[in-house]
Design an enzyme around this catalytic site. Structure first.
Site, PDB file in Angstrom:
ATOM      1  N   HIS A 206       0.827  -1.202   0.000  1.00  0.00           N
ATOM      2  CA  HIS A 206       0.000   0.000   0.000  1.00  0.00           C
ATOM      3  C   HIS A 206       0.865   1.258   0.000  1.00  0.00           C
ATOM      4  CE1 HIS A 206      -2.759   2.890   2.246  1.00  0.00           C
ATOM      5  NE2 HIS A 206      -3.455   2.577   1.166  1.00  0.00           N
TER       6      HIS A 206
ATOM      7  N   HIS B 228      -1.287  10.439  -2.874  1.00  0.00           N
ATOM      8  CA  HIS B 228      -2.577  10.051  -2.293  1.00  0.00           C
ATOM      9  C   HIS B 228      -3.518  11.218  -2.007  1.00  0.00           C
ATOM     10  CE1 HIS B 228      -5.441   9.121   0.954  1.00  0.00           C
ATOM     11  NE2 HIS B 228      -5.594   7.990   0.282  1.00  0.00           N
TER      12      HIS B 228
HETATM   13  O1  G3P Z   1      -6.613   1.371  -2.826  1.00  0.00           O
HETATM   14  C1  G3P Z   1      -6.947   0.702  -1.668  1.00  0.00           C
HETATM   15  C2  G3P Z   1      -6.770   1.683  -0.603  1.00  0.00           C
HETATM   16  O2  G3P Z   1      -5.527   2.243  -0.844  1.00  0.00           O
HETATM   17  C3  G3P Z   1      -7.831   2.717  -0.666  1.00  0.00           C
HETATM   18  O3  G3P Z   1      -7.619   3.645   0.283  1.00  0.00           O
HETATM   19  O4  G3P Z   1      -7.253   5.979   0.744  1.00  0.00           O
HETATM   20  O5  G3P Z   1      -5.376   4.393   0.945  1.00  0.00           O
HETATM   21  O6  G3P Z   1      -6.214   5.046  -1.281  1.00  0.00           O
HETATM   22  P1  G3P Z   1      -6.562   4.823   0.149  1.00  0.00           P
HETATM   23 CA    CA Z   2      -5.142   3.628  -2.879  1.00  0.00          CA
END
Ligand code: G3P
Ligand code: CA
Length: 311
Positions: free
Chosen positions: A45, A87
């Site tokens: 992530h 992000h």
């Molecule tokens: O893409 C899965 C997860 O990353 C979604 O949440 O806010 O971390 O992009 P976010």
């Molecule tokens: Ca994401």
């Protein structure tokens, strides 16, 4: 290593590099990717963002070296129309400037320090070489990791940038990533995924969902964009609708500490031929629980933990 039930892991045996011939991509690379998606996926992530500043090359290098199956990254567009991996809508949290990202040109963004914040927020993982880490473009990530690495790309600002999908797909096509079976596209926006599908129906898509209570003290869960009903009332038909364009569904596990999905949700999605990937799980007991439920992949800031658990 777990587990109370067999974990379908392709790890090692079909590590990304072995899916490709030395001469490059093969005609059935996308089929190989879809086969690999039948097995458990470690999704890093924002890179190994528990160990290094998110969405920077050090974070992805660590994730790559830890053996993650996919490098997860969020795509947005700069003021001058360049695709960067980032992000937040604003640059306040992870750089030394403030304001909406889309107000900055690429050159302006790349003059910023996108690493020092991490050292201050995570003294146990701080490293001097993180200071001055740069905002990077999608092209720079591809330059570094090539077509033998897999990318799990989220269209983050699709509603604000109507050309984002076209630009993204152009880049991925030019770089040979789609034919290489190296890309999953994910989004909370069904419209964005449909747009990607209309450009190239071969790229595997994942519909992101975020479940939360419809009001304070309510037990009724709703989904952020309304793409499905809450898990309590979701039907096979709801999953079938997503299966028309997506190979999987990416869900949160918790809302403010309370679980919003359960094993039955996972099984129902899988019975409708959808892979289930859950975000963002960093503690080992939660990883173990999800593996026990039989999920098909987990997004984590600590891919090393998940690799240790599953291989
Ligand atoms: O893409 C899965 C997860 O990353 C979604 O949440 O806010 O971390 O992009 P976010
Ligand atoms: Ca994401």
């Amino acid at each position: 290593m777990l587990t109370t039930r067999p974990l379908r892991t392709l790890a090692g045996a079909l590590a990304v590099a072995t899916l490709f011939t030395s001469s490059g991509t093969s005609a059935n690379s996308i089929e190989q990717q879809l086969e690999a998606l039948q097995y458990f996926q470690v999704i890093a992530h924002r890179g190994a963002s528990g160990h290094a500043p998110e969405h920077t090359l050090p974070a992805w290098q660590l994730a790559h070296d830890m053996g993650a199956d996919y490098l997860e990254l969020d795509i947005q567009m700069t003021a001058d129309g360049r695709l960067v991996v980032f992000h937040d809508e604003t640059i306040d949290r992870t750089t030394n400037r403030e304001g909406p990202l889309r107000d900055y040109t690429l050159a302006e963004l790349q003059s910023l320090d996108a690493g020092s914040w991490f050292n201050q927020a995570n003294p146990n993982h701080a490293r001097s070489d993180f200071e001055g880490a740069r905002v990077v473009t999608l092209d720079e990530v591809i330059d570094r990791f090539g077509t033998q690495t897999r990318y799990y790309i989220e269209t983050k600002s699709a509603e604000r940038d109507p050309t984002l999908e076209a630009e993204l797909m152009d880049t991925l096509s030019e770089r040979g990533l789609i034919e290489a079976g190296a890309v999953v596209i994910q989004s909370f926006s069904q419209e964005s995924l449909r747009e990607v599908e209309s450009i190239n129906p071969d790229v595997p898509l994942v519909q992101l969902v975020w479940y939360y209570p419809e009001s304070e003290d309510s037990d009724t869960l709703i989904e952020w964009t309304g793409v499905t009903p809450g898990p309590g009332t979701i039907t096979d038909a709801d999953f079938e609708t997503i299966r028309e364009y997506a190979v999987g569904i990416g869900s949160n596990l918790n809302y403010q500490g309370d679980a919003v999905i359960d094993e039955a949700f996972v099984k129902q999605a899988q019975a409708n031929d959808l892979r289930v990937h859950v975000y963002t799980i960093n503690d080992i007991p939660a990883m173990e629980q999800l593996i026990d439920w039989g999920v098909d992949g987990i997004f984590t800031d600590f891919p090393d933990r998940l690799v240790r658990l599953t291989r």
